[in-house]
Write an enzyme that holds these catalytic residues in place. Sequence first.
Site, PDB file in Angstrom:
ATOM      1  N   GLY A 244     -15.570  -3.716  -6.314  1.00 40.98           N
ATOM      2  CA  GLY A 244     -15.164  -4.737  -7.266  1.00 40.98           C
ATOM      3  C   GLY A 244     -14.475  -4.242  -8.503  1.00 40.98           C
ATOM      4  O   GLY A 244     -14.057  -5.041  -9.347  1.00 40.98           O
ATOM      5  N   GLU A 286     -18.824   0.976  -3.359  1.00 40.77           N
ATOM      6  CA  GLU A 286     -17.862   0.646  -2.310  1.00 40.77           C
ATOM      7  C   GLU A 286     -16.500   0.240  -2.854  1.00 40.77           C
ATOM      8  O   GLU A 286     -16.093  -0.915  -2.717  1.00 40.77           O
ATOM      9  CB  GLU A 286     -18.401  -0.521  -1.476  1.00 40.77           C
ATOM     10  CG  GLU A 286     -19.619  -0.175  -0.672  1.00 40.77           C
ATOM     11  CD  GLU A 286     -20.219  -1.377   0.038  1.00 40.77           C
ATOM     12  OE1 GLU A 286     -20.817  -1.183   1.090  1.00 40.77           O
ATOM     13  OE2 GLU A 286     -20.085  -2.507  -0.476  1.00 40.77           O
ATOM     14  N   PRO A 287     -15.788   1.156  -3.478  1.00 37.36           N
ATOM     15  CA  PRO A 287     -14.477   0.784  -3.996  1.00 37.36           C
ATOM     16  C   PRO A 287     -13.443   0.594  -2.885  1.00 37.36           C
ATOM     17  O   PRO A 287     -13.399   1.372  -1.934  1.00 37.36           O
ATOM     18  CB  PRO A 287     -14.093   1.988  -4.869  1.00 37.36           C
ATOM     19  CG  PRO A 287     -14.819   3.146  -4.256  1.00 37.36           C
ATOM     20  CD  PRO A 287     -16.118   2.578  -3.726  1.00 37.36           C
ATOM     21  N   GLY A 288     -12.666  -0.453  -2.982  1.00 34.35           N
ATOM     22  CA  GLY A 288     -11.574  -0.675  -2.043  1.00 34.35           C
ATOM     23  C   GLY A 288     -10.265  -0.702  -2.827  1.00 34.35           C
ATOM     24  O   GLY A 288      -9.466   0.238  -2.824  1.00 34.35           O
ATOM     25  N   ARG A 326      -1.080 -12.958  -1.513  1.00 36.00           N
ATOM     26  CA  ARG A 326      -2.008 -13.063  -2.645  1.00 36.00           C
ATOM     27  C   ARG A 326      -1.574 -14.050  -3.726  1.00 36.00           C
ATOM     28  O   ARG A 326      -2.408 -14.635  -4.399  1.00 36.00           O
ATOM     29  CB  ARG A 326      -2.309 -11.676  -3.233  1.00 36.00           C
ATOM     30  CG  ARG A 326      -3.004 -10.759  -2.203  1.00 36.00           C
ATOM     31  CD  ARG A 326      -3.576  -9.480  -2.804  1.00 36.00           C
ATOM     32  NE  ARG A 326      -4.695  -9.736  -3.668  1.00 36.00           N
ATOM     33  CZ  ARG A 326      -4.647  -9.717  -4.978  1.00 36.00           C
ATOM     34  NH1 ARG A 326      -3.505  -9.433  -5.585  1.00 36.00           N
ATOM     35  NH2 ARG A 326      -5.720  -9.997  -5.685  1.00 36.00           N
ATOM     36  N   TYR A 330      -4.158 -16.882  -4.257  1.00 35.43           N
ATOM     37  CA  TYR A 330      -4.938 -16.808  -5.501  1.00 35.43           C
ATOM     38  C   TYR A 330      -4.110 -16.931  -6.768  1.00 35.43           C
ATOM     39  O   TYR A 330      -4.654 -16.832  -7.865  1.00 35.43           O
ATOM     40  CB  TYR A 330      -5.668 -15.453  -5.619  1.00 35.43           C
ATOM     41  CG  TYR A 330      -6.250 -14.867  -4.361  1.00 35.43           C
ATOM     42  CD1 TYR A 330      -7.303 -15.488  -3.699  1.00 35.43           C
ATOM     43  CD2 TYR A 330      -5.775 -13.656  -3.862  1.00 35.43           C
ATOM     44  CE1 TYR A 330      -7.852 -14.910  -2.563  1.00 35.43           C
ATOM     45  CE2 TYR A 330      -6.332 -13.076  -2.733  1.00 35.43           C
ATOM     46  CZ  TYR A 330      -7.363 -13.708  -2.080  1.00 35.43           C
ATOM     47  OH  TYR A 330      -7.904 -13.139  -0.967  1.00 35.43           O
ATOM     48  N   CYS A 357       8.859 -20.794   6.064  1.00 35.93           N
ATOM     49  CA  CYS A 357       9.136 -22.216   5.915  1.00 35.93           C
ATOM     50  C   CYS A 357       7.961 -22.864   5.225  1.00 35.93           C
ATOM     51  O   CYS A 357       7.128 -23.533   5.850  1.00 35.93           O
ATOM     52  CB  CYS A 357       9.365 -22.838   7.286  1.00 35.93           C
ATOM     53  SG  CYS A 357      10.793 -22.118   8.042  1.00 35.93           S
ATOM     54  N   GLU A 358       7.864 -22.619   3.924  1.00 31.58           N
ATOM     55  CA  GLU A 358       6.692 -22.994   3.163  1.00 31.58           C
ATOM     56  C   GLU A 358       7.067 -22.849   1.686  1.00 31.58           C
ATOM     57  O   GLU A 358       7.389 -21.739   1.248  1.00 31.58           O
ATOM     58  CB  GLU A 358       5.595 -21.977   3.544  1.00 31.58           C
ATOM     59  CG  GLU A 358       4.280 -22.170   2.938  1.00 31.58           C
ATOM     60  CD  GLU A 358       3.285 -22.845   3.881  1.00 31.58           C
ATOM     61  OE1 GLU A 358       3.523 -22.907   5.094  1.00 31.58           O
ATOM     62  OE2 GLU A 358       2.300 -23.333   3.348  1.00 31.58           O
ATOM     63  N   TYR A 386      -5.141  -5.130  -0.013  1.00 27.99           N
ATOM     64  CA  TYR A 386      -5.140  -6.546   0.386  1.00 27.99           C
ATOM     65  C   TYR A 386      -3.720  -7.114   0.568  1.00 27.99           C
ATOM     66  O   TYR A 386      -3.474  -8.269   0.276  1.00 27.99           O
ATOM     67  CB  TYR A 386      -5.945  -7.384  -0.621  1.00 27.99           C
ATOM     68  CG  TYR A 386      -7.365  -6.888  -0.796  1.00 27.99           C
ATOM     69  CD1 TYR A 386      -8.268  -6.978   0.253  1.00 27.99           C
ATOM     70  CD2 TYR A 386      -7.793  -6.307  -1.984  1.00 27.99           C
ATOM     71  CE1 TYR A 386      -9.570  -6.500   0.122  1.00 27.99           C
ATOM     72  CE2 TYR A 386      -9.094  -5.833  -2.126  1.00 27.99           C
ATOM     73  CZ  TYR A 386      -9.979  -5.938  -1.065  1.00 27.99           C
ATOM     74  OH  TYR A 386     -11.256  -5.460  -1.204  1.00 27.99           O
TER      75      TYR A 386
HETATM   76  N1  LLP Z   1     -17.983  -4.203  -0.679  1.00 31.20           N
HETATM   77  C1  LLP Z   1     -18.105  -5.473  -0.245  1.00 31.20           C
HETATM   78  C2  LLP Z   1     -19.340  -5.887   0.409  1.00 31.20           C
HETATM   79  C3  LLP Z   1     -17.052  -6.378  -0.409  1.00 31.20           C
HETATM   80  O1  LLP Z   1     -17.200  -7.622   0.013  1.00 31.20           O
HETATM   81  C4  LLP Z   1     -15.851  -5.945  -1.016  1.00 31.20           C
HETATM   82  C5  LLP Z   1     -14.725  -6.862  -1.191  1.00 31.20           C
HETATM   83  C6  LLP Z   1     -15.765  -4.612  -1.450  1.00 31.20           C
HETATM   84  C7  LLP Z   1     -16.851  -3.777  -1.266  1.00 31.20           C
HETATM   85  C8  LLP Z   1     -14.537  -4.044  -2.075  1.00 31.20           C
HETATM   86  O2  LLP Z   1     -14.207  -4.645  -3.280  1.00 31.20           O
HETATM   87  P1  LLP Z   1     -12.980  -4.069  -4.152  1.00 31.20           P
HETATM   88  O3  LLP Z   1     -13.428  -2.726  -4.672  1.00 31.20           O
HETATM   89  O4  LLP Z   1     -11.806  -3.935  -3.272  1.00 31.20           O
HETATM   90  O5  LLP Z   1     -12.815  -5.073  -5.197  1.00 31.20           O
HETATM   91  N2  LLP Z   1      -8.741 -10.481  -0.608  1.00 31.20           N
HETATM   92  C9  LLP Z   1      -9.160 -10.471  -2.008  1.00 31.20           C
HETATM   93  C10 LLP Z   1     -10.294  -9.496  -2.242  1.00 31.20           C
HETATM   94  C11 LLP Z   1     -11.513  -9.796  -1.428  1.00 31.20           C
HETATM   95  C12 LLP Z   1     -12.594  -8.791  -1.643  1.00 31.20           C
HETATM   96  C13 LLP Z   1     -13.731  -9.034  -0.745  1.00 31.20           C
HETATM   97  N3  LLP Z   1     -14.753  -8.057  -0.772  1.00 31.20           N
HETATM   98  C14 LLP Z   1      -7.953 -10.122  -2.858  1.00 31.20           C
HETATM   99  O6  LLP Z   1      -6.872  -9.940  -2.311  1.00 31.20           O
HETATM  100  O7  LLP Z   1      -8.070 -10.054  -4.076  1.00 31.20           O
END
Ligand code: LLP
Length: 428
Positions: A244, A286-288, A326, A330, A357-358, A386
């Site tokens: 997050g 859990e960084p994404g 996105r 959002y 087409c949107e 994402y």
């Molecule tokens: N761990 C869990 C259980 C999660 O559900 C998520 C993201 C993460 C880790 C990673 O979070 P991050 O570090 O990437 O913020 N599609 C949306 C984001 C959805 C995130 C869902 N879960 C967007 O494009 O903003």
Amino acid sequence: MMTEVKNGVLYIDGVSVPEIAKQFGTPCYIMSEDTVRKNCRKYMDAAEKYYGKNALPLYASKAFSCVDIYKTVASEGFGADVVSGGELYTALKAGFDPKKIYFHGNAKTADEIKFALESGVGRIVADNIEELDRIDGIAKELNVKADISFRIKPGVEAHTHNFVKTGQIDSKFGFALENGEAFRAVKSAAEKKNINIAGVHCHIGSQIFDIAPFVLAAKIMLGFIAKVKNELSIEIKELNLGGGFGIRYVEGDNPEPYEDYMQKIADTVKSESEALGITVPFILVEPGRSIVAEAGITAYTVMSVKTIEKIRTYVAIDGGMTDNPRYALYGSKYEACIANKAGDPCDFTATIAGRCCESGDLIGENMKIQKPEAGDILTVFSTGAYNYSMASNYNRVPRPPVIMIKNGEPKIIVKRETYEDIIKNDTI
Ligand code: LLP
């Protein structure tokens, strides 16, 4: 990523963006492996510094999943968070150590659970009561013990976009704390023969800039671990604090340094554990987004520039919501630039429109770019997370390739989809 403007042209990691566009075609995603690795190291260094060997960052692969990225993050020492059989399959194909894989998801199928257990994943993060039964039953059939963690809603509301808030009680994810659901789940899991309770997990949202909600969530989770210890005599050894952490998309986005975040959480974890009389748990994060978002850009070709007097100018590109949904989903903001005119003044106000087409297929409105014309290479920044992972084939648009710059050389890590790929599942 390292960006610079040389002779009016945008370069990333020393490679000219218009040259990449020429070589690989547009649209294309371009990523910097150096940046991914640097971001991984920030987390690894902080984990080492603040927790000793008592922590492990997991890459939340939903942000960007393909064979190459699992190899990269694994080589940096990361574990991985996967949320589907597809992500698990990809990670395993990349040679990822299954023990370092955490399998998430709020609606895992029986097949997926079986696949996860047969592959020997490190943890299955259980989301609901029915799933606990399902995991126990499948583990029994396979004659194994499933190491599980519980997805818990700590009830913390993080300030971010509504659609990506997941910590509060009104969420489809996990067990609630307030009404005793989480406690009952642990109690019931303890009675199951093929389940081993390994940890608890929470994730309070995404693109969060404040440290305070993370600290609060950590406190609440530790309180829960203490309650379980005191009332059930069960020691939960592992606390996963989710992902997050926010990144910079546009000016004004100011995430605090990861290091401060890790330090403040570590201080809380240590002091709270002591106060509660529990052993400091093993910590996972859990960084994404914060690993890959700023490591990526998307390059498009401008197809037309349509000025509607006194209203706006639409700059149409050869991609759009199919490669980056996105803004449509959002209203997420991005910065852009014309890569072949990067030295020109950035004073043209554009609505960047996709090819679908949107009407809502936009990359952004009121975006400042250099004066555009057909044939220019438009670059959108911070698209590493994402975007590819949320891309679709709407209008049967093939997904773009992903070009990873490795040691100054652009390499294809995901090929461009072909029309053949588009019909490969159609029966003819
Ligand atoms: N761990 C869990 C259980 C999660 O559900 C998520 C993201 C993460 C880790 C990673 O979070 P991050 O570090 O990437 O913020 N599609 C949306 C984001 C959805 C995130 C869902 N879960 C967007 O494009 O903003």
